[in-house]
Motif scaffolding. Structure first.
Motif, PDB file in Angstrom:
ATOM      1  N   LYS A  82      -7.323  -0.621   2.115  1.00 20.77           N
ATOM      2  CA  LYS A  82      -6.372   0.130   2.979  1.00 20.77           C
ATOM      3  C   LYS A  82      -6.688  -0.056   4.465  1.00 20.77           C
ATOM      4  O   LYS A  82      -5.792  -0.320   5.265  1.00 20.77           O
ATOM      5  CB  LYS A  82      -6.410   1.632   2.645  1.00 20.77           C
ATOM      6  N   SER A  83      -7.970   0.062   4.810  1.00 17.62           N
ATOM      7  CA  SER A  83      -8.364  -0.058   6.228  1.00 17.62           C
ATOM      8  C   SER A  83      -8.029  -1.444   6.760  1.00 17.62           C
ATOM      9  O   SER A  83      -7.609  -1.605   7.905  1.00 17.62           O
ATOM     10  CB  SER A  83      -9.862   0.173   6.400  1.00 17.62           C
ATOM     11  N   THR A  84      -8.224  -2.455   5.896  1.00 17.64           N
ATOM     12  CA  THR A  84      -7.954  -3.836   6.325  1.00 17.64           C
ATOM     13  C   THR A  84      -6.463  -4.038   6.569  1.00 17.64           C
ATOM     14  O   THR A  84      -6.066  -4.670   7.553  1.00 17.64           O
ATOM     15  CB  THR A  84      -8.466  -4.819   5.246  1.00 17.64           C
ATOM     16  N   VAL A  85      -5.632  -3.491   5.677  1.00 11.85           N
ATOM     17  CA  VAL A  85      -4.171  -3.609   5.865  1.00 11.85           C
ATOM     18  C   VAL A  85      -3.763  -2.922   7.170  1.00 11.85           C
ATOM     19  O   VAL A  85      -2.971  -3.463   7.944  1.00 11.85           O
ATOM     20  CB  VAL A  85      -3.403  -3.013   4.657  1.00 11.85           C
ATOM     21  N   CYS A  86      -4.340  -1.748   7.448  1.00  8.98           N
ATOM     22  CA  CYS A  86      -4.051  -1.045   8.714  1.00  8.98           C
ATOM     23  C   CYS A  86      -4.399  -1.946   9.899  1.00  8.98           C
ATOM     24  O   CYS A  86      -3.621  -2.092  10.837  1.00  8.98           O
ATOM     25  CB  CYS A  86      -4.883   0.231   8.840  1.00  8.98           C
TER      26      CYS A  86
ATOM     27  N   VAL B  49       1.846   1.413  -0.895  1.00 10.89           N
ATOM     28  CA  VAL B  49       0.911   1.785  -1.961  1.00 10.89           C
ATOM     29  C   VAL B  49       0.160   0.526  -2.394  1.00 10.89           C
ATOM     30  O   VAL B  49       0.771  -0.452  -2.825  1.00 10.89           O
ATOM     31  CB  VAL B  49       1.659   2.369  -3.183  1.00 10.89           C
ATOM     32  N   LEU B  50      -1.169   0.569  -2.282  1.00 13.77           N
ATOM     33  CA  LEU B  50      -1.964  -0.596  -2.675  1.00 13.77           C
ATOM     34  C   LEU B  50      -2.480  -0.424  -4.095  1.00 13.77           C
ATOM     35  O   LEU B  50      -3.074   0.601  -4.419  1.00 13.77           O
ATOM     36  CB  LEU B  50      -3.163  -0.756  -1.736  1.00 13.77           C
ATOM     37  N   ASP B  51      -2.190  -1.411  -4.932  1.00 18.50           N
ATOM     38  CA  ASP B  51      -2.885  -1.587  -6.201  1.00 18.50           C
ATOM     39  C   ASP B  51      -2.633  -0.548  -7.291  1.00 18.50           C
ATOM     40  O   ASP B  51      -3.167  -0.682  -8.361  1.00 18.50           O
ATOM     41  CB  ASP B  51      -4.408  -1.651  -5.933  1.00 18.50           C
TER      42      ASP B  51
ATOM     43  N   ILE C 110      -0.561   4.149   4.696  1.00 21.01           N
ATOM     44  CA  ILE C 110      -1.128   3.248   3.684  1.00 21.01           C
ATOM     45  C   ILE C 110      -1.915   4.101   2.692  1.00 21.01           C
ATOM     46  O   ILE C 110      -2.814   4.838   3.104  1.00 21.01           O
ATOM     47  CB  ILE C 110      -2.107   2.227   4.316  1.00 21.01           C
ATOM     48  N   VAL C 111      -1.570   4.026   1.401  1.00 23.59           N
ATOM     49  CA  VAL C 111      -2.245   4.862   0.401  1.00 23.59           C
ATOM     50  C   VAL C 111      -2.729   4.004  -0.767  1.00 23.59           C
ATOM     51  O   VAL C 111      -2.257   2.888  -0.973  1.00 23.59           O
ATOM     52  CB  VAL C 111      -1.318   5.992  -0.135  1.00 23.59           C
ATOM     53  N   GLY C 112      -3.677   4.575  -1.533  1.00 21.02           N
ATOM     54  CA  GLY C 112      -4.195   3.865  -2.699  1.00 21.02           C
ATOM     55  C   GLY C 112      -5.590   4.365  -3.008  1.00 21.02           C
ATOM     56  O   GLY C 112      -6.182   5.102  -2.224  1.00 21.02           O
TER      57      GLY C 112
ATOM     58  N   ILE D 225       0.605   4.088  12.580  1.00 24.19           N
ATOM     59  CA  ILE D 225       0.109   3.533  11.314  1.00 24.19           C
ATOM     60  C   ILE D 225      -1.031   4.424  10.845  1.00 24.19           C
ATOM     61  O   ILE D 225      -1.976   4.684  11.592  1.00 24.19           O
ATOM     62  CB  ILE D 225      -0.332   2.066  11.493  1.00 24.19           C
ATOM     63  N   ILE D 226      -0.913   4.929   9.611  1.00 24.05           N
ATOM     64  CA  ILE D 226      -1.837   5.969   9.129  1.00 24.05           C
ATOM     65  C   ILE D 226      -2.668   5.444   7.964  1.00 24.05           C
ATOM     66  O   ILE D 226      -2.127   4.986   6.956  1.00 24.05           O
ATOM     67  CB  ILE D 226      -1.039   7.218   8.674  1.00 24.05           C
TER      68      ILE D 226
END
Length: 309
Positions: A10-14, A139-141, A2-4, A110-111
């Motif tokens: 990002k932490s919440t999506v993880c 990729v977030l946002d 998860i990057v952005g 999951i990274i």
């Protein structure tokens, strides 16, 4: 992976993905490369944790037997050479764990990454993706980052763009700094719901070896033949205990040897220097467990903790 940029969730999506995986009876490995906040251990570290049950809302994931590597800075840019080495080391160890455990191997990894995504930070993301051999990047946002990754990643890597959630709040520097202090405080004292009672004890200078990773840079003309200019970034320096390390966090290394093995060894845990008595040649340490320390090799972190208890 998860990057952005910073503060896009990002932490919440993880956490959501890991919770889904566990509810589907999987046992994924969570890898945290965000040294600024540190979800698996304290800030200034990277680590991996096998997730066996969903995260509690207030406590997060159960912290049993995490694998933690000491970086010692709150930003990867402080020593990107060392950061790359540790990411590669963590990736190798995670691969070994996956080989050894069939259920985890089928559950995947999951990274979580940090918000440093420009210039050298972007190179670092590519480097981390290669080290872990990721096959999906979310990729977030940020569309620019998405387009760059689509361009630069091999074809088998699926790059997905996700808008950030409406509930995401940007945090100021002071809020981030407070969150870091809180993480370290919880490491020693626990949370309101789950208090911990750390120990404080004196230890002689002669019973410890305290190292710092990274020496001051030398001009090229002073370098020994064949030495590269950035080798100083991963050089071990033995410190004499002094007032400069007061309130600093020290990582307790698992390393058996006094050599470069210390840099790549994972750590047993952390202590904090609460007092230095140069006359008696002793340090007072705040520690989660009583004497003796599991090892006498300690590594200095730039992170500090003022113990106000």
């Amino acid at each position: 992976m998860i990057v952005g940029p910073c503060d896009v969730g990002k932490s919440t999506v993880c956490r959501i993905l890991l919770n889904y995986a566990v509810r589907m009876s999987r046992r994924p490995i969570f890898v945290d490369l965000d040294v600024g906040q540190g979800q698996i251990s304290i800030p200034g570290t990277i680590g991996a944790l096998m997730i066996e049950r969903p995260a509690a809302i207030d406590e997060g994931f159960s912290q049993e037997a995490p694998l933690v590597y000491h970086f010692g800075h709150k930003n990867p840019s402080s020593n990107s050479t060392l950061f790359s080495m540790l990411v590669q080391q963590l990736a190798n160890t995670v691969k070994e764990r996956l080989e050894a455990n069939k259920r985890t191997r089928s559950s995947g990894v999951i990274i979580n990454t940090c918000g440093w995504i420009k210039g050298a930070g972007y190179k670092q993301l590519i480097n981390s993706a290669k080290s872990f051999e990721v096959d999906v990047i979310m990729v977030l946002d940020q569309e620019r980052l998405y387009n760059e990754l689509v361009r630069d990643m091999p074809n088998f890597v699926k790059v997905i763009f996700l808008p950030k959630s409406g509930g995401v709040v940007e945090r100021s520097k002071s809020v981030r700094s407070e969150a870091r202090d809180q993480r370290i405080r919880e490491y020693f004292y626990g949370s309101l719901k789950n208090s911990l009672y750390p120990h404080s004890f004196d230890i002689k200078f002669s019973e410890l070896k305290i190292y710092k990773i990274g020496a001051p840079a030398l001009p090229d003309s002073c370098l020994p033949l064949g030495m590269k200019a950035d080798d100083h970034l991963t050089k071990l320096v033995l410190l004499t205990p002094n007032a400069g390390i007061l309130h600093h966090v020290l990582a307790v290394s698992f390393s058996e040897k006094d050599d470069d093995d210390i840099i790549l060894s994972h750590v047993a845990g952390f202590v904090c220097v609460t007092n230095i008595d140069t006359e008696r040649q002793t340090l007072t340490l705040l520690s989660p467990q009583p004497k003796p320390l599991p090892n006498n090799i300690l590594i200095l972190s730039e992170l500090q903790f003022m113990d106000s208890h």
